[in-house]
Design an enzyme around this catalytic site. Sequence first.
Site, short mmCIF file in Angstrom:
data_model
loop_
_atom_site.label_atom_id
_atom_site.label_comp_id
_atom_site.label_asym_id
_atom_site.label_seq_id
_atom_site.Cartn_x
_atom_site.Cartn_y
_atom_site.Cartn_z
CG HIS A 1 4.60 6.45 0.80
ND1 HIS A 1 3.68 7.42 0.48
CD2 HIS A 1 4.05 5.72 1.80
CE1 HIS A 1 2.62 7.30 1.26
NE2 HIS A 1 2.82 6.26 2.07
CG ASP B 1 2.31 2.14 3.88
OD1 ASP B 1 2.51 3.37 3.73
OD2 ASP B 1 1.17 1.64 3.92
CG HIS C 1 0.12 4.11 -0.84
ND1 HIS C 1 1.06 3.18 -0.43
CD2 HIS C 1 -0.16 4.84 0.27
CE1 HIS C 1 1.32 3.34 0.85
NE2 HIS C 1 0.60 4.35 1.31
NE ARG D 1 -0.16 2.37 7.72
CZ ARG D 1 0.98 2.96 7.42
NH1 ARG D 1 1.02 3.88 6.47
NH2 ARG D 1 2.08 2.66 8.04
#
Length: 275
Positions: free
Chosen positions: A110, A112, A249, A264
């Site tokens: 995907h 983000d 990623h 994150r």
Amino acid sequence: MAEPVFDVTQPKEDELDIRPLSGALGAEVRGIDLKQLDESDFETIHSLLMQYSVLAIHDQAHLSDDDLRDFGLRWGELDVHGYSPTVKGFKDLLNIRSGPERRASAEGWHSDVSWKEIPPKISMLLARTVPSIGGDTVYASQYKAYEDLSDPMKDLLEQLDAEHDGRVFDIDLIRKPVRHPVVLRHPETGRKALYVNAGFTRRIADLPPIESQGILSMLYDHCTRVRYQARVRYEVGTLSIWDNRCVQHCAPPDYGYEERELHRVAVLCDERPAR
Ligand code: SIN
């Protein structure tokens, strides 16, 4: 074609230990403290990110969660994801944690939050706890995936938009798909990149289902080929930072029930992805 607007040659690069992660993208960096960055150091990191698309900046375990946010804010406004678990006391700091009672969930490829109108341009993960083996993040260059396509396929894809939605987080988001170009032009490097991903892209807009499915299935196989990949191997204190406008990623859950915890921050695009 527009000229690249970013000059990747900056001072100080030659003082850092920079090791490319693969022939496709990514570099490991040692010798910089993200808590003590002056403007010139920040420009060096920015320049390296534009060049490599993914950086694994080691030896940052001393960064507090506030320091991580402050580093994120140097790049722009932070995303409030709205659905994933956060670090206590923060709404814009995700806690990507797995262990005996909670398995990792980001195994699929995907980019983000591509289901928002203004998605993150940059994401970063600071490794707090790492498993004894495995737990890497794997990246794929969407510049290279685009550049390897035939000219007729590039011509077709450049005319198309795709719909993305966040149904994996909330089923109601199916009713709020957003449209992005299938091929975007990176606003800083001027390079073109594929911008569809199996996690959040649902259909090619304005095409019948059979055509949309055929094109997306071909692109998903193509855009994550091993030749476009690199892996970030974490140490405690590694900060991985990547550019969602040109990278996808995934996180293979290959470490059983061991603990893995990364914090994150995601930094929003300055404007909607455009061709
Ligand atoms: C994510 O998809 O943001 C998490 C990646 C990871 O856990 O390595």
